[in-house]
Structures are given as structure tokens and as C-alpha cells.
Design an enzyme around this catalytic site. Structure first.
Site, PDB file in Angstrom:
ATOM      1  N   HIS A 152       0.835  -1.222   0.000  1.00  0.00           N
ATOM      2  CA  HIS A 152       0.000   0.000   0.000  1.00  0.00           C
ATOM      3  C   HIS A 152       0.865   1.266   0.000  1.00  0.00           C
ATOM      4  O   HIS A 152       0.463   2.290   0.566  1.00  0.00           O
ATOM      5  CB  HIS A 152      -0.944   0.059   1.203  1.00  0.00           C
ATOM      6  CG  HIS A 152      -1.717  -1.209   1.431  1.00  0.00           C
ATOM      7  ND1 HIS A 152      -2.928  -1.478   0.842  1.00  0.00           N
ATOM      8  CD2 HIS A 152      -1.409  -2.316   2.168  1.00  0.00           C
ATOM      9  CE1 HIS A 152      -3.352  -2.685   1.210  1.00  0.00           C
ATOM     10  NE2 HIS A 152      -2.435  -3.221   2.014  1.00  0.00           N
ATOM     11  N   SER A 170      15.213  20.572 -16.371  1.00  0.00           N
ATOM     12  CA  SER A 170      14.086  21.486 -16.609  1.00  0.00           C
ATOM     13  C   SER A 170      14.605  22.736 -17.293  1.00  0.00           C
ATOM     14  O   SER A 170      15.706  23.205 -16.982  1.00  0.00           O
ATOM     15  CB  SER A 170      13.438  21.835 -15.271  1.00  0.00           C
ATOM     16  OG  SER A 170      12.743  23.062 -15.372  1.00  0.00           O
ATOM     17  N   LYS A 187      16.502  20.875 -11.127  1.00  0.00           N
ATOM     18  CA  LYS A 187      15.763  19.640 -11.400  1.00  0.00           C
ATOM     19  C   LYS A 187      16.605  18.568 -12.084  1.00  0.00           C
ATOM     20  O   LYS A 187      17.426  18.862 -12.939  1.00  0.00           O
ATOM     21  CB  LYS A 187      14.534  19.920 -12.286  1.00  0.00           C
ATOM     22  CG  LYS A 187      13.429  20.687 -11.634  1.00  0.00           C
ATOM     23  CD  LYS A 187      12.840  20.019 -10.405  1.00  0.00           C
ATOM     24  CE  LYS A 187      12.028  18.776 -10.725  1.00  0.00           C
ATOM     25  NZ  LYS A 187      10.786  19.085 -11.441  1.00  0.00           N
ATOM     26  N   GLU A 189       9.349   7.793 -16.853  1.00  0.00           N
ATOM     27  CA  GLU A 189       7.965   8.224 -17.101  1.00  0.00           C
ATOM     28  C   GLU A 189       7.517   7.800 -18.490  1.00  0.00           C
ATOM     29  O   GLU A 189       6.350   7.446 -18.706  1.00  0.00           O
ATOM     30  CB  GLU A 189       7.859   9.734 -16.912  1.00  0.00           C
ATOM     31  CG  GLU A 189       8.021  10.124 -15.457  1.00  0.00           C
ATOM     32  CD  GLU A 189       8.362  11.601 -15.255  1.00  0.00           C
ATOM     33  OE1 GLU A 189       7.965  12.147 -14.227  1.00  0.00           O
ATOM     34  OE2 GLU A 189       9.037  12.201 -16.124  1.00  0.00           O
TER      35      GLU A 189
END
Ligand code: ARG
Length: 455
Positions: free
Chosen positions: A154, A275, A281, A288
Site C-alpha cells: 500500500h 528542466s 531539477k 515516465e
């Protein structure tokens, strides 16, 4: 768009409308079957010669011309499909003799054999790429067999595991993916050529010999089925979608583990992105995109199954749309698998942070309960006592270990609150005990080597 007369249009009163061609033409994408189309035609030429439909010299000229055509680059437009283009190229070279190649054959069995040949290669390639990812994970598992980290259920810390155990969980998924490819390969290993349009070729073709010549185990058994069967494409899409779904889960884990919140792992700069606005970043775009591609592959599989359902026997033009999803999947896997393999091998571990997180004693609450059960306390009762102790520790801002013995929990039980001991106890087959993981990693490497040898 010019109006073009297609090879089948002699009895038609007018050439095809440009609007029909735009919808009907498939050359822009089925040119990917070019090599397989030529290969199938060379084998068919041989079969026609053996059936005495072609003379030895005709067959020789056709084969030589096909080899010449094979050196060209297929165009993107101007013909209905890759089969028509190859035939037009032959006609340019050989004149009317080119027209003999299509004796006893149809584009229906032609495209079916092209696609099978292509899928066999795509499946073998997928299998190799999957084994490379498995190899990278198994190699890491060998080194990290005893590296503790929290295991989660979970998305909450649950019990300690080792990083090697985490790696090997994905290796198991990949083994199943490889076996899906193997199954698909075995089923795809039948040659549909010789089924003609739908009822079987009327020529005396030795289909078993033709099948062997094209590298298939055997010919297909029913012509109606053979020209409309796209199960091999569905198998490939399923095997690919499932593999990408596994890698998407891996991606999701690595995104979390490398986040600012966890910092268990760090992506190497060469596999991270930045970024354009925020100089600090370091983004996991690679991972992804794996997640995104898994979604698209699942959609392609669903669309494909919808395409097949309800098609009347035998060939229907809907089947022309079988190609783009399988072509896309091969490109996707060719981009995703090597990228993931490189990332798995290169990701840097912060073992201290992982160990610190794994040392959270709450992860050993079940082990403490187990210690009570070892003294004969029923597990339910032990669970309740540890639950109460956790609650008391929380209010007293103390740890489970330094709260004085009470509620039937004795100081000897508290020895269970030891990470190394907890890991070592899980030594049943399939468990996370470091010795088990090391052994499982060695066995995974052996299985990978054996599977690589089978391809
Ligand atoms: N381009 C077609 C396809 O991919 C080839 C088969 C054409 N057959 C036909 N009966 N129109 O399905």
C-alpha cells in the site's frame, strides 16, 4: 493526388478515386514488410519451379530480379501496398514474366506469410531485449543480496527486504515475459503461404517443403483460417504490453526510490533530464516514458482485439490495420528495453539511507509478535500485544525496544527487533534472507544464460 489504376482494376470503368487511395493504400506503413515480402516471393518462385509452373530459367530470372529489388528502398506512396510495388518493380525489370510470380498465390496468403516472418523476428528480438534487462537486474541482485531496504505494501513501509530481492522480483516477471515470447514463437511457426485467396492454392505445391524453406516448422492446416488468422500478432501485442506493464511498475518504483522523499537511488546524469526553467531539477523522463509506453501498448492490444472480433471468414480489409500496432510495439521495445537495462546497471544506491529507512523498528513489529508465538502465545494475541505496545511507544515518544517489558512482552522477546536477524529468518524458498537472495541471483543468472542459448 493523381488517380491511379491498380493492378486489379482492368475491369473497372474508371481509375480509383484519390479519396479511396488515401484510405486504402498501405504502402506508407507496410513497406516495413519489404524484406519479408521479397523473401516470401523468392520461396514462392522456387515452389512454382518445383510445381513446373515456371521453367528453370524463368525462376532464375525472377529470383535474380527479386534480389535486385531487395536492394532498393521502398517508397512511401505511389502504389497500393508493398506487394504491388515489388511486383511493379519486377515488371519494370522483366516485363510480362513478372506477372507469372503471382500464379496460385494471393495477396492474402502473401501478407499473412510476410507478417509471420516479421513477427518471428520481432518476438526473437523482444526476447533478447527482455533477457538483457533481466541480466542487468540479476547482476545487481548478486551484489546487493544483503543490502537492506524497506519493503512496501500500500506504498507504506511494511517489512524489511533486500535490494537484491527487489531486483529479482522483476527478473521473475521478465522470465514470464520471455516465456510468453517463446510460446508465441512456437505458435507462429506455421507457414500460411499456399493458402491463396482463401480456399488453398490449386497448384501442386509441396507446402511442407515451402514452409521449411522459409524457416517454419510446418504449413498451416486450414486455408480459410490461415489467411485471416492474426493470433500471432495478438500474442506479440499481449507479450509486449505485459512486459511493458512490468517495466512500468519498475519505473514507478525507481521514480519513487530516486525522489527527494526517498533518496535511496540516484539516476546517473546521462540517463536523467533537466528542466528549462528550474536549474535544480533532475527528472526521470526515461522512466515516465516507460510508464507512458506501457499505457499505449495496452491500448493497442485492446484496439487490436476489438479489430479481430466479429470478422467474417476469411480475409477482410480490416486486417490491413493489424500492422501499425505491431510495428509501433517493435520500435517501442527497441527504445525501452536497452534504456531500462542501462539504467538498472547504472543507478547509484545510497546504501546508508536505505539501511537507515530499513532500520525503522516498526518494520519489525511482526517479528516481535513472532517472538511471542515462539513461546506459545497464539499469533492473534501476540499481534494485539504488539499493537498496544506500538500505541504506548507512540504516546510516550519511545521506541518499541526501549519501552520496559510489559503486557507479557519480555526483554528476551525484544531481541527480535534486530534487522539482520529479521532478514536472516526469511530463509524459506523465495524469501528475502541474504543467503537465499544470493542463491536466487546465481540461479537467475544461470536461467538467463540458458535462455539466451536457446535463441
Ligand atoms: N495490404 C493488404 C493487407 O495488408 C494486403 C492484402 C490485400 N488483400 C485484399 N484482398 N485486398 O491486408
Amino acid at each position: 493526388m493523381t488517380r491511379r489504376r491498380n493492378q486489379w482494376g482492368s475491369g473497372f470503368a474508371e481509375p480509383a478515386s484519390a479519396r479511396l487511395s488515401r484510405l486504402n493504400d498501405s504502402l506508407s506503413f507496410d513497406r516495413a514488410l519489404f524484406a519479408e515480402d521479397v523473401e516470401g516471393s523468392i520461396a514462392w518462385t522456387e515452389a512454382l519451379r518445383e510445381a513446373r509452373v515456371l521453367t528453370v530459367s524463368e525462376a532464375r530470372r525472377l529470383t535474380a530480379a527479386l534480389r535486385e529489388v531487395a536492394k532498393r528502398e521502398a517508397p512511401r506512396s505511389g502504389h497500393e501496398d508493398v506487394h504491388s510495388w515489388v511486383e511493379a518493380e519486377l515488371a519494370r525489370r522483366l516485363g510480362p514474366l513478372a506477372g507469372k510470380l503471382h500464379s496460385g498465390r494471393s495477396r492474402n496468403d502473401q501478407v499473412a506469410v510476410d507478417l509471420r516472418l516479421w513477427l518471428k523476428r520481432a518476438l526473437a528480438e523482444a526476447r533478447r531485449g527482455l533477457l538483457d534487462v533481466a541480466h542487468a537486474l540479476a547482476a545487481r541482485a548478486r551484489v546487493e543480496a544483503a543490502t537492506p531496504m524497506p519493503g512496501y505494501t500500500h506504498a507504506r513501509r511494511a517489512e524489511p527486504v533486500t535490494f537484491g530481492h527487489w531486483c529479482l522480483a522483476y527478473v521473475e516477471m521478465l522470465f514470464r515475459d520471455v516465456s510468453r515470447c517463446d510460446d508465441a514463437l512456437a505458435r507462429a511457426d506455421e507457414c500460411p503461404l499456399g493458402s491463396a485467396a482463401l480456399s488453398g492454392t490449386p497448384l501442386p505445391i509441396d507446402r511442407a517443403l515451402l514452409a521449411r524453406r522459409l524457416g517454419f516448422a510446418r504449413p498451416t492446416a486450414n486455408s480459410l483460417d490461415a489467411v485471416s488468422d492474426r493470433d500471432a500478432a495478438a500474442d506479440y501485442l499481449y507479450a509486449g504490453a505485459m512486459a511493458l506493464s512490468h517495466l512500468s511498475r519498475l519505473a514507478e518504483d525507481v521514480i519513487a526510490f530516486s525522489s527527494d522523499e526517498h533518496r535511496f537511488l540516484e539516476l546517473p546524469d546521462r540517463l536523467a533530464t533537466g528542466s528549462s526553467r528550474m536549474p535544480q531539477k533532475k527528472n526521470p523522463d526515461l522512466l515516465e516514458l516507460v510508464r507512458g509506453h506501457a499505457a499505449r501498448a495496452a491500448g493497442d492490444l485492446a484496439g487490436f482485439l476489438a479489430l479481430l472480433k466479429g470478422l467474417p471468414l476469411a480475409y477482410d480489409k480490416d486486417l490491413q490495420l493489424d500492422k501499425e500496432p505491431v510495428f509501433r510495439l517493435r520500435d517501442t521495445l527497441a527504445a525501452v528495453l536497452p534504456a531500462v537495462a542501462e539504467l538498472v546497471a547504472a543507478v547509484r544506491l545510497d546504501r546508508a539511507r536505505m539501511a537507515e529507512a530499513a532500520a525503522d523498528e516498526r518494520l519489525l513489529a511482526a517479528d516481535l509478535a513472532d517472538a511471542l508465538t515462539g513461546r506459545g502465545v497464539p499469533f492473534r494475541e501476540a499481534h494485539a500485544r504488539v499493537g498496544r505496545r506500538l500505541a504506548r511507544a507512540r504516546t510516550a515518544r519511545r521506541t518499541l525496544a526501549d519501552l520496559p517489558p510489559s503486557d507479557g512482552i519480555e526483554s528476551r522477546d525484544l531481541a527480535a527487533l534486530d534487522l539482520g536477524r529479521a532478514l536472516g529468518r526469511r530463509r524459506a524458498l523465495g524469501g528475502t534472507a541474504p543467503l537465499r537472495v544470493a542463491e536466487a541471483a546465481r540461479s537467475a543468472s544461470r536461467r538467463i544464460a540458458a535462455a539466451r542459448g536457446r535463441s
